[in-house]
Write an enzyme that holds these catalytic residues in place. Structure first.
Site, short mmCIF file in Angstrom:
data_model
loop_
_atom_site.label_atom_id
_atom_site.label_comp_id
_atom_site.label_asym_id
_atom_site.label_seq_id
_atom_site.Cartn_x
_atom_site.Cartn_y
_atom_site.Cartn_z
N CYS B 106 47.12 20.62 -10.65
CA CYS B 106 47.83 20.90 -9.41
C CYS B 106 47.18 20.17 -8.24
CB CYS B 106 47.92 22.41 -9.19
SG CYS B 106 49.13 22.86 -7.94
N HIS B 235 50.01 24.60 -14.48
CA HIS B 235 48.70 25.24 -14.58
C HIS B 235 48.39 25.71 -16.01
CE1 HIS B 235 47.59 25.68 -10.28
NE2 HIS B 235 48.89 25.60 -10.10
N GLU B 237 45.52 26.65 -17.10
CA GLU B 237 44.55 27.75 -17.05
C GLU B 237 45.25 29.08 -16.74
OE1 GLU B 237 45.25 25.81 -14.64
OE2 GLU B 237 45.20 26.98 -12.79
#
Lengths: 993, 275
Positions: B106, B235, B237
């Site tokens: 990002c 994302h 994660e």
């Protein structure tokens, strides 16, 4: 001399911001432009060479792939009208600050104190637009005159070579800062004149208390020892006004209220806060005994309750209504970053884990003429949403739960509730993390942003209704990045054990933060001249009470001061040593060695006189719809689904990052297509544990029109049933009460004060009755008591509104349940029974009636139901669970069906009711404590057994055919509609906003 | 060097996702994971060269006030490390040349693209060739998207993967290149390793909301020709465990989230080829 760097997009690059603006201009003003383009302007007021200016323009100020730039030359061309909008002097310019820092890195040198970069935006309008229209666009859509100023130039007036001349938004102050003394030995009229002229909001009684105090010979004697004369100083009067403000002192909740009920029974209440709110918590804690979860209540910036053995959870909800009314973007942004500082600054510090937000607005489609000085609800809506978006997203805190509530009276004052939760180590350096105490000799260290005139009189301002002279300094823009840097630094300082106490600089600024922290030691000595300022020329009293954002105050032991300040410096955070905490007993401020305030701590905190408020309750009868006013069941369902209070808020939810930090396991949107309305949110904040934190809320201001007692009971129940619906443990939950009221104090301007005060009393009585019955301790709360609009004889008072928020634990997030139906053939159950309670309902609301039969809560049976539901969830028996609220059973059935992507066959003949009910009552009554549950056929028997002896009925089943079919008791088909048609009705209303 | 995989996550000045990125590295098997504030790299207290895996986490560097990560990129280019007088970008390039791995998510991806680290043609990691700018709809958007993986890509992070389902959370994710040649080369060398696609991971798409931002050629993630430098807007994660999936309460899902795969590939590559 200042230089201008103008940056624009290269040909062929889409200007998404400008397209959004063109759309907004069309939506708000009905002006259709051919085209809008935007340019960014950096006005550099610093000594830079031409080469340096070129490098800046080429480097950090523009993106070489898509942008072009001009230094001291115009880029604008091919437009009909140009509007350039910049900030007024002194308004926080975040982009300007970042631009300055970027230049410092690029040049390898720091700017001088008076050098700066200021930003503005040029809008190039093409189409049928003259100066007058451009003015309308600037004032009505693009800018807010309170914080911004604009220049409008037609194409003919514009010099295509040089463009506009640089305009530097530098603060210019006149007059020498110093301490002024004010003679209070004057008559009553003059006393009130002093209060009014100074925007102090002190009553005559309060002014006279101060007058008497200053005139006391012993006090005069004491003051001589520090070089003060017989008069009060401006800084002292300001500190008193701030400390005694409604906003800080909660005078209405502390007042003596003489209450008379509908039968003429009288009672005298000595402080609603003590009698009902604190009393609720102590009673619940007493009853819970060893199972009490409260750790720190009412005394700190936020409430603290137990989560696991090693971690505690912290939660606070605030309102930011008045600032949001004046500048929706800045008000809401400051609201969210402001409330972040509360849980962060609780105990010795806690890490933020989520935000919540609830907004109450008038319809964005409001089409009547607006009273003067009010912004259109649509502008408020968009500004507030953008403010919370920037505040939450940039701070890295997920916004996981919220609501939008609509009522036309919120045109007078929007309500903006911002909540924030944090996770705190249960033990920190051998002591509970929620304990803090400044010690004598600790230094007063201010950390974070600098002080300006921003926010001066914020505390006293929010304690008054909106009027003609509302100060523009009350409007501020938050700075999430400065705050983020400060938080990063302070968490490290906390873990190193570098300080003993921490608190936030919110309302009242240093006066409030240092004054309150000094209650630990019994005094302080603070040097106002040492405070870092945004610009020169602030008066000492302004330094004392400025509410400039992004600041915390800490007590740092002398041996850690140097390490603390150095650590901050290395992380780009400014810390300043302002003085020491003492046990002198005095609120002692100095300015260049001269005493500016010398007030006994006890006088400041305890001498303000108690208010006395009359309250008289009466039952009012409201119009009910006649048979002919009522729609058919299916027509009503489609209307309800599309009503503002029920419809999808996805357009707002997706603008808030609800997953940052990677802990959100139940998100605000859920179901087959990730777009169903979740009842509550759950985070799993510890990577090594499946324990979760659940947050939910209840709010139902419409019921206040009938009885605030039941409104409050319903808000509490709604919060709890949302909470248990996803699996929150009903025996491990705490509540927060946030009151937003209209002025309830009898006066010339508020002749109906006694009724409004009675509404307040009744809400408090219900708060006690129901929180005790449900076993929910109150851990924090806030009140905002002057939500009235009063200009030119026109008064708009908001409906009395209580936001009841709950936070609690779910033992294992893997057992949480969502509201979307899961599989065809699953059985559909309704828990709870249904009564003819359409008073204040959404159905009556859209028909234009209030009605009289407001829903009432039976806490005992509800609590038993919620506990049993928890057992069923733990046993894995629940496929879906959805709470019934606005629009009752009909809306809940539709939502669960279309969120899950399946239909339902429902027979109302099986519905459990109190008495004979009409079809509309069965479907749309808002009887409380009801939950819609679907259960796989294999689990049905065990599920029913768990609920044996309780109010439960099986209404039908989930179907693979995507149709919601509902039969009345007599087997006639009253609703038959495709779920995607229902969903479209639900989604259409706010889709294009 | 020791046999332990060491990962570093840079934090500060507006990063927001450093904790979950660090958690992903740990779950993927890195023995040693540090979240390091940028100030400690700039002071010289911590050196990149003690690590194998450099992570730039999501967030809003300097508020993205000058455009996504532009002020952040400017800082890494120009701020000098106190002890050496070199810039952090100098150190990052050395870190890459030494065979280590870099990943940006990002805002971290924006940072890498704007410094010139990606696409990194011909070992030129300083020239910006592309950018990430405002979504076509002009709004921040939090939404889960389907990503088709280019299996011919040299990217070491996506080895063995065909598609991923991850959330995007950005307002400036539209991928734009300097000129058509840059895009041609990116495509020809299979550097556009992730593309927004349909739910079956078959066709890249320009259609909203599957492609939330209007990225050129539906590009969501990019690698350099070495395959060791990688960035993406979505994302990973944020999908480490099945309870992160937006429909985990209604679908049968493996315990492990898809996002973890990227980190596991990275750690495995380091264990096999870097240590």
């Amino acid at each position: 001399m200042a230089n201008r760097i103008v940056v624009g997009l290269k040909d062929g690059v889409r200007d998404a911001r400008a397209e959004r603006v063109r759309q907004d201009i069309s939506n708000h003003l009905g002006i259709e432009l051919q085209q809008v383009r935007t340019l960014d302007v950096y006005t550099v007021d610093a000594q830079l060479s031409d080469a340096e200016l070129q490098a800046a323009a080429q480097g950090p100020f523009s993106d070489p792939i898509i942008q072009e730039y001009g230094v001291d030359k115009a880029l604008a061309q091919d437009f009909d009208m140009l509007i350039e909008i910049g900030f007024r002097p002194g308004v926080t310019d975040n982009t300007g600050r970042t631009a300055r820092e970027a230049l410092e890195y690029l040049l390898g040198r720091k700017f001088a104190g008076d050098e700066a970069v200021y930003t503005s935006v040029q809008y190039l309008l093409s189409g049928d637009v003259d100066k007058q229209k451009a003015e309308q666009i600037a004032a009505g859509v693009l800018a807010n005159g309170l914080i911004q100023r604009w220049t409008i130039v037609s194409r003919a007036e514009f010099d295509p070579k040089t463009g506009l001349a640089p305009q530097v938004a530098k603060v210019m102050t006149t007059g020498q800062p110093g301490i002024r003394e004010m003679d209070l030995g004057v008559d009553d009229d003059t006393l009130m004149q002093i209060s009014r002229d100074g925007m102090l909001a002190l009553s005559l009684e309060e002014m006279k208390t101060i007058q008497a105090f200053i005139a006391t010979p012993a006090v005069q004697q004491q003051r001589k020892t520090v070089g003060l004369g017989g008069c009060i100083t401006d800084a002292e009067l300001e500190a008193l006004a701030q400390t005694w403000s409604e906003h800080c002192k909660h005078k209405i909740f502390a007042a003596r209220i003489d209450y008379e009920d509908e039968y003429g029974q009288k009672e005298s209440i000595d402080s609603l806060f003590k009698s009902y709110i604190m009393e609720t918590t102590s009673e619940v804690r007493r009853q819970k005994g060893a199972d009490d979860i409260c750790l720190s209540v009412f005394k700190d910036n936020a409430g603290v309750v137990r989560f696991t053995d090693d971690w505690s959870m912290v939660y606070k909800v605030e309102t930011h209504n008045s600032p949001s009314a004046l500048d929706p973007y800045g008000g809401a942004l400051t609201g969210i970053v402001g409330v972040n500082r509360d849980p962060f600054g609780t105990g010795r510090g806690a890490r933020l884990i989520f935000n919540t937000d609830v907004f109450c607005f008038a319809s964005p489609f409001y089409a009547e003429p607006l009273p003067p000085r009010l912004l259109h609800p649509r502008r408020i809506f968009e500004g507030v949403v953008e403010g919370v978006e920037h505040g939450g997203n940039k701070s890295g805190v997920p916004t996981i739960n919220g609501s939008l509530v609509f009522d036309r009276r919120f045109v007078g004052k929007p309500l903006v509730y911002c909540g924030s939760a944090a996770l705190m180590p249960a033990q920190l350096h051998g002591r509970p993390g929620h304990e803090k105490k400044a010690l004598v000799g600790d230094h007063i260290i201010m950390v974070g942003g600098r002080i300006g005139k921003d926010g001066i009189h914020g505390a006293t301002f929010s304690s008054e209704e909106l009027h003609e002279n509302s100060p523009v300094t009350a409007v501020q823009i938050g700075d999430p990045i400065t705050q983020r840097r400060m938080f990063d630094f302070l968490l490290i300082a906390r873990d190193k054990g570098l300080y003993t106490s921490i608190t936030d600089n919110g309302a009242g600024g240093l006066s409030s933060s240092v004054g309150e922290m000094a209650e630990d030691t019994g005094g302080f000595e603070m040097h106002l001249d040492r405070a870092p300022l945004k610009y020169a020329g602030l008066q000492p009293w302004e330094i004392l009470i400025s509410e400039a954002q992004e600041r915390m105050t800490l007590a740092v032991p002398p041996e850690h001061v140097e390490e603390f300040i150095r650590l901050g410096e290395s992380m780009n955070v400014e810390s300043t040593d302002l003085g020491v905490f003492t046990d002198s007993g005095y609120f002692h401020c100095l300015y260049h060695g001269q005493t500016a305030t010398y007030l006994p701590m006890d006088f400041l905190h305890n001498a303000n006189p108690q208010m006395k408020i009359p309250a008289r309750w009466e039952i009012k009868t409201h119009r009910q719809p006649a048979e002919t006013d009522l729609p058919k069941a299916q027509e009503a369902l489609l209307k309800l689904l599309g009503s503002l209070n029920v419809c999808s808020k996805e357009v707002v939810v997706r603008r808030f990052d609800h997953e940052v930090q990677g802990n959100t396991v139940l998100k605000p949107l859920t179901g087959e297509a990730n777009d169903g309305p979740a009842d509550a949110a759950v985070v799993r904040p510890l990577p090594d544990s499946f324990a979760g934190i659940t947050v939910a809320h209840g709010i139902c201001p419409r019921y206040s029109d009938i009885d605030t007692y039941h409104m409050t009971a319903c808000a509490i129940d709604e919060a709890l049933r949302n909470y248990v619906s996803v699996g929150g443990n009903v025996d491990h939950v705490a509540g927060l009460d946030n009151f937003c009221w209209c002025d309830p104090v009898l006066s010339e301007r508020t002749p109906d004060g006694p009724f409004k005060a009675a509404q307040l009393v009744r809400a408090n009585k219900a708060l006690y009755d129901y929180c005790v019955a449900f076993g929910v301790p109150l851990i924090s709360g806030k009140d905002s008591m002057k939500n009235d609009y009063h200009i030119d004889g026109k008064k708009i008072s908001i409906p009395p509104t209580l936001l009841f928020s709950v936070i609690g634990k779910v033992d294992d997030v893997r057992l949480c349940t969502t509201m979307d139906v899961k599989r065809p053939q699953d059985k559909v159950y309704l828990l709870g029974s249904t009564s003819a309670e359409l008073g204040g309902s959404e159905l009556f609301n859209i028909l234009g009636f209030t009605g009289n039969h407001v829903p009432q809560v039976d806490a005992d049976s509800a609590l038993r139901r919620y506990r049993t539901l928890n057992r069923a969830q733990k046993a894995g028996l629940v496929a879906s669970c959805h709470d019934l609220s606005d629009g009752g059973l009909g809306v809940a059935l539709a939502e669960s069906a279309f969120a899950g992507g399946f239909g339902m066959d429902i027979n109302l003949g099986n519905l459990r009711t109190q008495g004979e009910l009409s079809v509309l009552e069965m479907l749309y009554s808002e009887s409380q404590s009801r939950l819609l549950v679907t259960v796989a056929p294999a689990n049905a028997e065990e599920f029913e057994k768990l609920f044996s002896g309780q109010e439960i009925c099986c209404l039908g089943k989930v179907t693979s055919a995507p149709t919601l079919r509902i039969l009345a008791s007599d087997e006639t088909l009253i609703i038959e509609e495709n779920i995607y048609v229902l969903k479209e009705a639900w989604q259409a209303t706010l889709k294009e906003l | 060097m020791s046999a332990e995989v060491k990962a570093i996550v840079v934090s500060g000045n507006g990063t927001n996702c450093e904790r979950e990125v660090a958690n992903a590295c740990r779950l993927a098997g890195a023995e040693h994971v540090d979240i390091v504030h940028l100030s400690r790299l700039l002071s010289g207290e911590v050196s990149l060269h003690d690590y194998h895996f450099l992570n730039f986490a999501g967030g809003f560097l300097d508020g993205d006030d000058l455009g996504g990560a532009i002020a952040g990129a400017n800082r890494l280019r120009h701020a000098k490390i106190k002890t050496s007088g070199r810039s952090l970008l100098d150190e990052i390039l050395l870190f890459v040349e030494n065979g280590n791995l870099v990943m940006g998510v990002c805002n971290g991806f924006q940072l890498m693209v704007k410094m010139g680290l990606l696409p990194g043609f011909d070992h030129d990691y300083r020239t910006q060739r592309a950018t990430l700018t405002f979504n076509d709809r002009g709004r921040f958007e939090n939404r889960w998207v389907y990503l088709k993986v280019d299996q011919k890509s040299p990217c070491v992070f996506t080895r063995g993967l065909t598609g991923m389902y991850l959330p995007v959370r950005h307002g400036e994710g539209k991928f734009v290149v300097e000129d058509p040649q840059v895009l041609e080369r990116i495509e020809a060398e299979h550097l556009s390793v992730l593309k927004y696609s349909d739910a079956a991971y078959i066709s890249p798409t320009m259609e909203f909301p599957l492609n939330t931002n209007g990225s050129m050629a539906a590009i969501a993630g990019l690698t350099d020709p070495s395959g060791r430098v990688f960035g993406l807007m979505p994302h990973p994660e944020a999908y480490l465990h099945r309870t992160h999936h937006p429909r985990w309460t209604r679908e049968e899902l493996p315990e492990e989230g898809m996002g973890l795969w990227l980190y596991k590939n990275a750690i495995n590559f380091i264990r096999e080829q870097v240590l």
